[in-house]
Design a protein around this motif. Structure first.
Motif, PDB file in Angstrom:
ATOM      1  N   GLU A   1     -44.677 -26.072  54.146  1.00 42.96           N
ATOM      2  CA  GLU A   1     -45.595 -25.178  53.420  1.00 42.96           C
ATOM      3  C   GLU A   1     -44.941 -24.718  52.117  1.00 42.96           C
ATOM      4  OE1 GLU A   1     -48.660 -24.306  54.367  1.00 42.96           O
ATOM      5  OE2 GLU A   1     -48.447 -25.619  56.117  1.00 42.96           O
ATOM      6  N   LYS A   2     -45.773 -24.470  51.114  1.00 44.31           N
ATOM      7  CA  LYS A   2     -45.237 -24.052  49.814  1.00 44.31           C
ATOM      8  C   LYS A   2     -44.423 -22.754  49.943  1.00 44.31           C
ATOM      9  CE  LYS A   2     -46.439 -23.216  44.995  1.00 44.31           C
ATOM     10  NZ  LYS A   2     -45.265 -22.384  44.902  1.00 44.31           N
ATOM     11  N   THR A   3     -44.914 -21.840  50.784  1.00 44.06           N
ATOM     12  CA  THR A   3     -44.186 -20.566  50.940  1.00 44.06           C
ATOM     13  C   THR A   3     -42.789 -20.803  51.528  1.00 44.06           C
ATOM     14  OG1 THR A   3     -45.383 -20.345  53.003  1.00 44.06           O
ATOM     15  CG2 THR A   3     -46.147 -18.974  51.146  1.00 44.06           C
ATOM     16  N   ASP A   4     -42.695 -21.782  52.443  1.00 45.79           N
ATOM     17  CA  ASP A   4     -41.375 -22.081  53.023  1.00 45.79           C
ATOM     18  C   ASP A   4     -40.434 -22.669  51.972  1.00 45.79           C
ATOM     19  OD1 ASP A   4     -42.171 -21.233  55.490  1.00 45.79           O
ATOM     20  OD2 ASP A   4     -42.877 -23.222  56.116  1.00 45.79           O
ATOM     21  N   VAL A   5     -40.996 -23.533  51.118  1.00 45.49           N
ATOM     22  CA  VAL A   5     -40.158 -24.137  50.077  1.00 45.49           C
ATOM     23  C   VAL A   5     -39.701 -23.055  49.096  1.00 45.49           C
ATOM     24  CG1 VAL A   5     -40.006 -25.937  48.318  1.00 45.49           C
ATOM     25  CG2 VAL A   5     -41.501 -26.269  50.264  1.00 45.49           C
ATOM     26  N   ASP A   6     -40.627 -22.177  48.734  1.00 48.60           N
ATOM     27  CA  ASP A   6     -40.258 -21.099  47.795  1.00 48.60           C
ATOM     28  C   ASP A   6     -39.171 -20.218  48.400  1.00 48.60           C
ATOM     29  OD1 ASP A   6     -42.072 -22.089  46.058  1.00 48.60           O
ATOM     30  OD2 ASP A   6     -43.644 -20.610  46.480  1.00 48.60           O
ATOM     31  N   ARG A   7     -39.297 -19.960  49.694  1.00 44.96           N
ATOM     32  CA  ARG A   7     -38.298 -19.116  50.365  1.00 44.96           C
ATOM     33  C   ARG A   7     -36.932 -19.806  50.337  1.00 44.96           C
ATOM     34  NH1 ARG A   7     -36.846 -19.736  55.294  1.00 44.96           N
ATOM     35  NH2 ARG A   7     -35.383 -18.222  56.128  1.00 44.96           N
ATOM     36  N   LEU A   8     -36.941 -21.129  50.627  1.00 46.56           N
ATOM     37  CA  LEU A   8     -35.684 -21.888  50.611  1.00 46.56           C
ATOM     38  C   LEU A   8     -35.038 -21.856  49.225  1.00 46.56           C
ATOM     39  CD1 LEU A   8     -36.131 -25.242  52.550  1.00 46.56           C
ATOM     40  CD2 LEU A   8     -34.436 -23.460  52.944  1.00 46.56           C
ATOM     41  N   ARG A   9     -35.879 -22.046  48.218  1.00 45.93           N
ATOM     42  CA  ARG A   9     -35.331 -22.062  46.851  1.00 45.93           C
ATOM     43  C   ARG A   9     -34.749 -20.692  46.486  1.00 45.93           C
ATOM     44  NH1 ARG A   9     -39.813 -26.006  44.907  1.00 45.93           N
ATOM     45  NH2 ARG A   9     -38.671 -27.964  45.073  1.00 45.93           N
ATOM     46  N   ALA A  10     -35.390 -19.630  46.968  1.00 41.91           N
ATOM     47  CA  ALA A  10     -34.866 -18.285  46.666  1.00 41.91           C
ATOM     48  C   ALA A  10     -33.525 -18.086  47.362  1.00 41.91           C
ATOM     49  CB  ALA A  10     -35.886 -17.230  47.113  1.00 41.91           C
ATOM     50  N   LEU A  11     -33.430 -18.528  48.636  1.00 36.89           N
ATOM     51  CA  LEU A  11     -32.159 -18.396  49.368  1.00 36.89           C
ATOM     52  C   LEU A  11     -31.078 -19.239  48.702  1.00 36.89           C
ATOM     53  CD1 LEU A  11     -33.297 -18.590  53.107  1.00 36.89           C
ATOM     54  CD2 LEU A  11     -32.441 -16.589  51.883  1.00 36.89           C
ATOM     55  N   ASP A  12     -31.496 -20.419  48.259  1.00 35.35           N
ATOM     56  CA  ASP A  12     -30.579 -21.331  47.570  1.00 35.35           C
ATOM     57  C   ASP A  12     -29.969 -20.623  46.356  1.00 35.35           C
ATOM     58  OD1 ASP A  12     -29.768 -23.362  45.625  1.00 35.35           O
ATOM     59  OD2 ASP A  12     -30.647 -24.837  46.948  1.00 35.35           O
ATOM     60  N   ARG A  13     -30.836 -20.003  45.548  1.00 33.09           N
ATOM     61  CA  ARG A  13     -30.340 -19.330  44.337  1.00 33.09           C
ATOM     62  C   ARG A  13     -29.396 -18.190  44.685  1.00 33.09           C
ATOM     63  NH1 ARG A  13     -35.743 -20.446  42.510  1.00 33.09           N
ATOM     64  NH2 ARG A  13     -35.561 -22.075  40.937  1.00 33.09           N
ATOM     65  N   GLN A  14     -29.623 -17.564  45.821  1.00 30.30           N
ATOM     66  CA  GLN A  14     -28.809 -16.410  46.213  1.00 30.30           C
ATOM     67  C   GLN A  14     -27.468 -16.793  46.817  1.00 30.30           C
ATOM     68  OE1 GLN A  14     -31.649 -14.272  48.593  1.00 30.30           O
ATOM     69  NE2 GLN A  14     -30.520 -12.359  48.243  1.00 30.30           N
ATOM     70  N   HIS A  15     -27.465 -17.898  47.598  1.00 31.21           N
ATOM     71  CA  HIS A  15     -26.275 -18.154  48.429  1.00 31.21           C
ATOM     72  C   HIS A  15     -25.545 -19.463  48.194  1.00 31.21           C
ATOM     73  CE1 HIS A  15     -27.159 -14.639  50.792  1.00 31.21           C
ATOM     74  NE2 HIS A  15     -28.390 -15.067  50.990  1.00 31.21           N
ATOM     75  N   MET A  16     -26.231 -20.465  47.652  1.00 26.98           N
ATOM     76  CA  MET A  16     -25.603 -21.784  47.623  1.00 26.98           C
ATOM     77  C   MET A  16     -24.678 -21.949  46.411  1.00 26.98           C
ATOM     78  SD  MET A  16     -26.351 -23.664  50.233  1.00 26.98           S
ATOM     79  CE  MET A  16     -26.159 -25.376  49.747  1.00 26.98           C
ATOM     80  N   TRP A  17     -23.654 -22.773  46.644  1.00 27.38           N
ATOM     81  CA  TRP A  17     -22.697 -23.113  45.585  1.00 27.38           C
ATOM     82  C   TRP A  17     -22.464 -24.613  45.724  1.00 27.38           C
ATOM     83  CZ3 TRP A  17     -17.515 -19.942  44.829  1.00 27.38           C
ATOM     84  CH2 TRP A  17     -16.987 -20.254  43.570  1.00 27.38           C
ATOM     85  N   TYR A  18     -22.923 -25.400  44.760  1.00 30.98           N
ATOM     86  CA  TYR A  18     -22.949 -26.854  44.910  1.00 30.98           C
ATOM     87  C   TYR A  18     -21.729 -27.525  44.297  1.00 30.98           C
ATOM     88  CZ  TYR A  18     -27.689 -26.706  46.656  1.00 30.98           C
ATOM     89  OH  TYR A  18     -28.781 -26.471  47.438  1.00 30.98           O
ATOM     90  N   PRO A  19     -21.321 -28.662  44.892  1.00 27.89           N
ATOM     91  CA  PRO A  19     -20.172 -29.389  44.347  1.00 27.89           C
ATOM     92  C   PRO A  19     -20.476 -30.013  42.986  1.00 27.89           C
ATOM     93  CG  PRO A  19     -21.192 -30.617  46.173  1.00 27.89           C
ATOM     94  CD  PRO A  19     -21.906 -29.309  46.086  1.00 27.89           C
ATOM     95  N   TRP A  20     -19.524 -29.921  42.089  1.00 29.88           N
ATOM     96  CA  TRP A  20     -19.574 -30.582  40.779  1.00 29.88           C
ATOM     97  C   TRP A  20     -20.900 -30.283  40.050  1.00 29.88           C
ATOM     98  CZ3 TRP A  20     -14.823 -32.486  40.018  1.00 29.88           C
ATOM     99  CH2 TRP A  20     -14.121 -33.019  41.095  1.00 29.88           C
ATOM    100  N   THR A  21     -21.448 -29.089  40.183  1.00 26.23           N
ATOM    101  CA  THR A  21     -22.777 -28.804  39.632  1.00 26.23           C
ATOM    102  C   THR A  21     -22.727 -27.597  38.704  1.00 26.23           C
ATOM    103  OG1 THR A  21     -23.780 -29.641  41.662  1.00 26.23           O
ATOM    104  CG2 THR A  21     -25.173 -28.239  40.297  1.00 26.23           C
ATOM    105  N   PRO A  22     -23.244 -27.720  37.488  1.00 27.72           N
ATOM    106  CA  PRO A  22     -23.331 -26.535  36.617  1.00 27.72           C
ATOM    107  C   PRO A  22     -24.371 -25.587  37.209  1.00 27.72           C
ATOM    108  CG  PRO A  22     -24.140 -28.536  35.489  1.00 27.72           C
ATOM    109  CD  PRO A  22     -23.814 -28.930  36.894  1.00 27.72           C
ATOM    110  N   MET A  23     -23.904 -24.507  37.823  1.00 27.67           N
ATOM    111  CA  MET A  23     -24.795 -23.698  38.658  1.00 27.67           C
ATOM    112  C   MET A  23     -25.892 -22.974  37.867  1.00 27.67           C
ATOM    113  SD  MET A  23     -24.181 -24.386  41.741  1.00 27.67           S
ATOM    114  CE  MET A  23     -25.244 -23.197  42.519  1.00 27.67           C
ATOM    115  N   ALA A  24     -25.562 -22.514  36.653  1.00 31.43           N
ATOM    116  CA  ALA A  24     -26.583 -21.780  35.888  1.00 31.43           C
ATOM    117  C   ALA A  24     -27.785 -22.689  35.632  1.00 31.43           C
ATOM    118  CB  ALA A  24     -25.991 -21.280  34.579  1.00 31.43           C
ATOM    119  N   GLU A  25     -27.453 -23.914  35.257  1.00 35.41           N
ATOM    120  CA  GLU A  25     -28.511 -24.883  34.983  1.00 35.41           C
ATOM    121  C   GLU A  25     -29.306 -25.200  36.254  1.00 35.41           C
ATOM    122  OE1 GLU A  25     -28.058 -29.288  33.562  1.00 35.41           O
ATOM    123  OE2 GLU A  25     -26.772 -27.950  32.398  1.00 35.41           O
ATOM    124  N   TRP A  26     -28.577 -25.367  37.341  1.00 38.43           N
ATOM    125  CA  TRP A  26     -29.218 -25.678  38.629  1.00 38.43           C
ATOM    126  C   TRP A  26     -30.212 -24.585  39.014  1.00 38.43           C
ATOM    127  CZ3 TRP A  26     -29.737 -29.337  42.331  1.00 38.43           C
ATOM    128  CH2 TRP A  26     -30.107 -28.934  43.614  1.00 38.43           C
TER     129      TRP A  26
END
Ligand SMILES: Cc1ncc(COP(=O)(O)O)c(C=O)c1O
Length: 454
Positions: free
Chosen positions: A2-27
């Protein structure tokens, strides 16, 4: 999803995730690609959009996603024992896998030490090489020689291999410099920008190896080992070595009495045509690393193989290395199932057939105004973009041409990678269909034309 689930995931991602070799601001500034499922060589995102994985999850995917044989091996092993650790305990899957690897590897590599990632396998090889010389009463041999531009992993030891005298001292080395040990590097066999100044393949007498000869002549009593990615450096921009280069490097190394480490983490499992890239030139290194596709990409597992000669040096001592998960049962069981598939489905034959299609498909790229060079070894291919083909001048970095091409290809359903040097890399899985491969190259071709304004 569901779109709401994807939006929730993306919000959590922005709050908590730190990706390898990735410019985070851009991400964080854009809508992240959330891969929810996979099917064969296709990744399916949370919105249901399909992407052809032209990079095999960085070289991991060997048989395609959703292979019941691998899932069943995982479940069967988990039912027996999830883990046991190899710390003074054995288990059948690890022992069987060690024997299987020894049988498949270049002749003479009989000993297998397990780790979890490509980086830790290389790290193990470095420690084994140094400890070998300590055991032989030559502890001054603590310097490693690598090929310029090579990538061997993300640990401090493997980053140290980006030799400080190389022609490509890069951001990674510079960033961690104070934490690294010193190392030396020799010329890479870059035929498009030949370090020995030769103008074409026909002039080539492998002059680029002379820099290795020089280093070993000058420094040989303090060198522990020479490490190479055999026949192709993928992450350096798909630098494909001319035929005979690996054999020549091996010959020079042996003649100077130094150990040779072949890093087959990416090149192994038929990605370059033969089971291991070393096989193509009949080279048996003293130590060899494997990883990535060892389990078909289903679990993290890697290994360092050694000759009996290296192993025997440890008879009177203990090899002080290894981690809790070394050779864990689940990984070993899935690797065995993956090797069964490798043999049953003749992955080398399939990889070679697909590589032939890739070669044909890449031919038209050579005529594009801003394509300087197209390089391929088996299922590792790279397209180098240049601002000016005549002078081979790169694009100004701020134009981010290859990033824009990769983004456009992604929007059109194909994942490929950009590596430094304005090279777009493709690492298709041997399990990809010929039609899918044509979709990959066709999409990339159109993206290059559009972004470069052809
Ligand atoms: C040749 C080579 N060695 C080592 C590594 C490191 O492997 P890993 O990312 O599993 O640590 C890589 C990764 O791309 C590689 O290409």
């Amino acid at each position: 999803m569901e779109k709401t689930d994807v939006d929730r995931l993306r919000a959590l991602d922005r709050q908590h995730m730190w990706y390898p070799w990735t410019p985070m601001a851009e991400w964080m500034a854009r809508d992240q690609l959330v891969v929810e499922r996979a099917d064969g060589c296709w990744l399916i995102d949370a919105d249901g959009k399909r992407y052809l994985d032209g990079r095999s999850s960085m070289g991991m995917n060997l048989h395609g996603h959703g292979r019941t044989e691998l899932v069943e091996a995982l479940v069967a092993q988990a039912r027996k024992a999830g883990e046991t650790t190899l710390y003074r305990v054995s288990h059948p899957a690890a022992v069987e896998l060690a024997a299987r690897l020894a049988a498949m590897a270049p002749p003479g590599l009989q000993r297998v030490f397990f780790a979890e990632s490509g980086s830790t396998a290389v790290e193990t090889a470095l420690k084994a090489a140094y400890a070998y010389w300590v055991a032989k009463g030559q502890p001054q041999r603590s310097t490693f020689v690598s090929m310029a531009g090579g990538y061997h992993g993300e640990t401090l030891g493997t980053i140290s291999l980006r030799g400080e005298n190389g022609e490509q001292v890069d951001m990674i080395r510079k960033t961690y410099e104070p934490l690294l040990f010193s190392s030396l590097s020799f010329h890479q066999p870059n035929c498009y920008r030949c370090p020995a100044g030769q103008s074409s393949d026909t002039d080539c007498a492998l002059e680029c190896t002379e820099s290795l000869e020089d280093i070993l002549t000058r420094e040989k009593d303090r060198i522990a080992a020479v490490i190479v990615e055999p026949r192709v450096q993928a992450l350096a921009g798909v630098i494909t070595a001319p035929a005979g280069h690996l054999a020549k490097v091996a010959e020079i190394t042996r003649r100077h009495g130094v150990l040779l480490i072949a890093d087959e983490v990416l090149t192994g499992w038929a990605r370059t045509g033969t089971t291991f890239s070393c096989d193509a030139e009949g080279v048996t290194p003293d130590l060899m690393t494997v990883g990535k596709a060892l389990t078909g990409g289903y679990l993290p597992l890697s290994a360092t193989l050694a000759t009996e000669q290296v192993f025997e040096a440890f008879q009177e001592s203990v090899f002080l290395s290894g981690s809790t998960y070394s050779g864990y049962a689940l990984g070993a069981a899935v690797a065995l199932a993956s090797l069964d598939l490798f043999e049953k489905e003749d992955v080398p034959a399939r990889a070679n057939a697909l590589a032939d299609v890739l070669a044909t498909e890449l031919e038209p790229f050579r005529a594009l105004t801003h394509v300087g060079d197209v390089r391929q070894l088996g299922l590792i291919a790279g397209v180098e973009l240049v601002a000016d083909r005549e002078t081979r001048t790169p694009y100004p970095p701020q134009e981010r041409v290859v990033d824009r091409i990769c983004t456009l290809a992604r929007d059109n359903g194909v994942l490929v990678n950009a590596v430094p040097g304005d090279v777009i890399t493709m690492l298709p899985s041997p399990s990809m269909t010929h039609d899918d491969l044509r979709f990959l190259t066709g999409t990339l071709y159109r993206a290059i034309r559009e972004v470069t304004g052809e």
